[in-house]
Write an enzyme that holds these catalytic residues in place. Structure first.
Site, mmCIF file in Angstrom:
data_model
loop_
_atom_site.group_PDB
_atom_site.id
_atom_site.type_symbol
_atom_site.label_atom_id
_atom_site.label_comp_id
_atom_site.label_asym_id
_atom_site.label_seq_id
_atom_site.Cartn_x
_atom_site.Cartn_y
_atom_site.Cartn_z
ATOM 1 N N SER A 146 0.875 -1.182 0.000
ATOM 2 C CA SER A 146 0.000 0.000 0.000
ATOM 3 C C SER A 146 0.904 1.221 0.000
ATOM 4 O O SER A 146 2.050 1.146 0.480
ATOM 5 C CB SER A 146 -0.859 0.013 1.272
ATOM 6 O OG SER A 146 -1.399 1.307 1.505
ATOM 7 N N TYR A 159 -1.432 -0.814 10.468
ATOM 8 C CA TYR A 159 -1.559 -1.121 9.033
ATOM 9 C C TYR A 159 -0.356 -0.569 8.270
ATOM 10 O O TYR A 159 0.254 -1.272 7.452
ATOM 11 C CB TYR A 159 -2.863 -0.507 8.514
ATOM 12 C CG TYR A 159 -3.137 -0.762 7.041
ATOM 13 C CD1 TYR A 159 -3.756 -1.936 6.634
ATOM 14 C CD2 TYR A 159 -2.789 0.167 6.066
ATOM 15 C CE1 TYR A 159 -4.029 -2.179 5.287
ATOM 16 C CE2 TYR A 159 -3.046 -0.067 4.729
ATOM 17 C CZ TYR A 159 -3.668 -1.243 4.344
ATOM 18 O OH TYR A 159 -3.924 -1.479 3.007
HETATM 19 N N1 LIG Z 1 -8.817 -0.865 -0.839
HETATM 20 C C1 LIG Z 1 -7.768 -0.081 -0.906
HETATM 21 O O1 LIG Z 1 -7.867 1.138 -1.131
HETATM 22 C C2 LIG Z 1 -6.396 -0.670 -0.726
HETATM 23 C C3 LIG Z 1 -5.297 0.172 -0.915
HETATM 24 C C4 LIG Z 1 -4.022 -0.355 -0.761
HETATM 25 C C5 LIG Z 1 -3.854 -1.685 -0.440
HETATM 26 N N2 LIG Z 1 -4.933 -2.471 -0.247
HETATM 27 C C6 LIG Z 1 -4.682 -3.873 0.094
HETATM 28 O O2 LIG Z 1 -5.393 -4.715 -0.777
HETATM 29 C C7 LIG Z 1 -5.637 -5.958 -0.134
HETATM 30 C C8 LIG Z 1 -7.104 -6.307 -0.281
HETATM 31 O O3 LIG Z 1 -7.874 -5.353 0.418
HETATM 32 P P1 LIG Z 1 -9.342 -4.930 -0.023
HETATM 33 O O4 LIG Z 1 -9.360 -3.468 -0.087
HETATM 34 O O5 LIG Z 1 -9.764 -5.723 -1.198
HETATM 35 O O6 LIG Z 1 -10.154 -5.358 1.280
HETATM 36 P P2 LIG Z 1 -11.332 -6.407 1.529
HETATM 37 O O7 LIG Z 1 -12.391 -6.262 0.511
HETATM 38 O O8 LIG Z 1 -11.669 -6.277 2.970
HETATM 39 O O9 LIG Z 1 -10.595 -7.803 1.292
HETATM 40 C C9 LIG Z 1 -9.693 -8.359 2.207
HETATM 41 C C10 LIG Z 1 -9.578 -9.839 1.876
HETATM 42 O O10 LIG Z 1 -8.620 -10.434 2.755
HETATM 43 C C11 LIG Z 1 -9.187 -11.640 3.251
HETATM 44 N N3 LIG Z 1 -8.620 -11.960 4.553
HETATM 45 C C12 LIG Z 1 -8.598 -11.207 5.676
HETATM 46 N N4 LIG Z 1 -8.047 -11.886 6.688
HETATM 47 C C13 LIG Z 1 -7.699 -13.115 6.184
HETATM 48 C C14 LIG Z 1 -7.105 -14.270 6.726
HETATM 49 N N5 LIG Z 1 -6.731 -14.339 8.031
HETATM 50 N N6 LIG Z 1 -6.906 -15.341 5.922
HETATM 51 C C15 LIG Z 1 -7.287 -15.303 4.636
HETATM 52 N N7 LIG Z 1 -7.865 -14.245 4.053
HETATM 53 C C16 LIG Z 1 -8.065 -13.165 4.831
HETATM 54 C C17 LIG Z 1 -10.682 -11.387 3.308
HETATM 55 O O11 LIG Z 1 -11.396 -12.612 3.186
HETATM 56 P P3 LIG Z 1 -12.076 -13.418 4.392
HETATM 57 O O12 LIG Z 1 -12.610 -12.416 5.375
HETATM 58 O O13 LIG Z 1 -13.138 -14.209 3.686
HETATM 59 O O14 LIG Z 1 -10.995 -14.281 4.940
HETATM 60 C C18 LIG Z 1 -10.883 -10.582 2.039
HETATM 61 O O15 LIG Z 1 -11.059 -11.437 0.941
HETATM 62 C C19 LIG Z 1 -5.188 -5.787 1.312
HETATM 63 O O16 LIG Z 1 -3.897 -6.350 1.473
HETATM 64 C C20 LIG Z 1 -5.147 -4.282 1.481
HETATM 65 O O17 LIG Z 1 -4.258 -3.895 2.474
HETATM 66 C C21 LIG Z 1 -6.200 -1.996 -0.375
#
Ligand SMILES: NC(=O)c1ccc[n+]([C@@H]2O[C@H](COP(=O)([O-])OP(=O)(O)OC[C@H]3O[C@@H](n4cnc5c(N)ncnc54)[C@H](OP(=O)(O)O)[C@@H]3O)[C@@H](O)[C@H]2O)c1
Length: 255
Positions: A146, A159
């Site tokens: 990120s 985070y």
């Molecule tokens: N959205 C943004 O603006 C943004 C920006 C920069 C980086 N990111 C990164 O992108 C990635 C995805 O985030 P997102 O925005 O798509 O959020 P999200 O929709 O909340 O997705 C997070 C995913 O991680 C899974 N997860 C969480 N804990 C887990 C565990 N213990 N074991 C296996 N799976 C797990 C969740 O699935 P389950 O709950 O079903 O396990 C879910 O599929 C993250 O690494 C986040 O830091 C996001």
């Protein structure tokens, strides 16, 4: 790896594992890799959501399977790799955030975020790399970091620390794994609207943040497609240890 850069199905014949594929970026990454021809394994804890996503993707003629996996459980990670067999591409995407001021973050908040974002990401990368080395064909690992791993934002201390760790982990793995033809790079998205942050961007502070992004908009999931396919394919054959920001210029915003 013998995939043809530039063809529409440039990942045909390859197997990709996407963690955190039950929602947000991970579900989207599964679709993008699948459309490029990869067989995609979608992993997360919420099986029902995974099955729904898989059903939707199969309807688009995408070849997917699902695996219920908690990335913080080392034994479960090892067992999943044994069951899956060799993979060519890992998108190490599972992540979470706990938002509170630094003074209000609890020990449980810290443990939860570091466990998933840092330990979980390491366990999965290590298991994938061990398997890729044993198979001997090389592979590519894409860690989802990120821009908060580079700059700072209020209310997300664990985070930001975890994502800085992901960037260092990416570089350390790239260094050690290059001789096994395993490339390790990171994607560092800026702010995209997903379940992780949707509520925040509806607040005044969220709207103010959008105004500070040089391109003056949140990222769309599709903005990640080109960088993802670059790192997943041999178009990036000579890239390892790189961190690619996809952020509308947020990292170079005016100080
Ligand atoms: N959205 C943004 O603006 C943004 C920006 C920069 C980086 N990111 C990164 O992108 C990635 C995805 O985030 P997102 O925005 O798509 O959020 P999200 O929709 O909340 O997705 C997070 C995913 O991680 C899974 N997860 C969480 N804990 C887990 C565990 N213990 N074991 C296996 N799976 C797990 C969740 O699935 P389950 O709950 O079903 O396990 C879910 O599929 C993250 O690494 C986040 O830091 C996001």
């Amino acid at each position: 790896m013998n995939y043809m850069t530039g063809s529409v199905r440039q990942l045909a014949g390859l197997k990709a594992l996407v963690t955190g594929a039950s929602s947000g970026l991970g579900a989207h990454f599964a679709e993008v890799l699948g459309k490029a021809g990869a067989h995609v394994v979608m992993a997360a804890r919420r099986r029902t959501l995974l099955e729904e996503q898989a059903w939707y993707l199969r309807g688009k003629a995408i070849d997917v399977e699902v695996v219920e996996l908690d990335v913080t459980d080392g034994k479960a990670v090892e067992a999943a790799f044994v069951a899956l067999g060799p993979i060519d591409i890992l998108v190490n995407n599972a992540g979470m955030v706990r938002s509170a001021s630094a003074l209000k973050q609890t020990e449980a908040d810290w443990d939860a975020v570091i466990d998933v974002n840092l330990k979980g990401m390491f366990l999965v990368a290590q298991a994938a790399a061990r398997q890729m080395r044993a198979v001997g064909k090389g592979g590519t690992i894409i860690n989802v970091a990120s821009i908060l791993g580079v700059r700072q934002g209020k209310g997300v201390l664990p985070y930001a620390v975890s994502k800085a760790g992901v960037i260092q982990m990416t570089k350390a793995l790239a260094l050690e794994l290059a001789r096994h033809a395993i490339r390790v790079n990171a994607l560092a998205p800026g702010y995209l609207s997903t379940d992780l942050n949707r509520e925040f961007f509806e607040t005044e502070a969220g709207r103010e943040m959008i105004r500070r992004i040089p391109q003056r908009r949140l990222g769309e999931l599709g903005d990640l497609d080109g960088p993802l396919l670059l790192l997943a394919s041999d178009a990036s054959a000579y890239m390892t240890g790189s961190v690619i920001a996809v952020d509308g210029g947020h990292l170079v915003s005016d100080l």
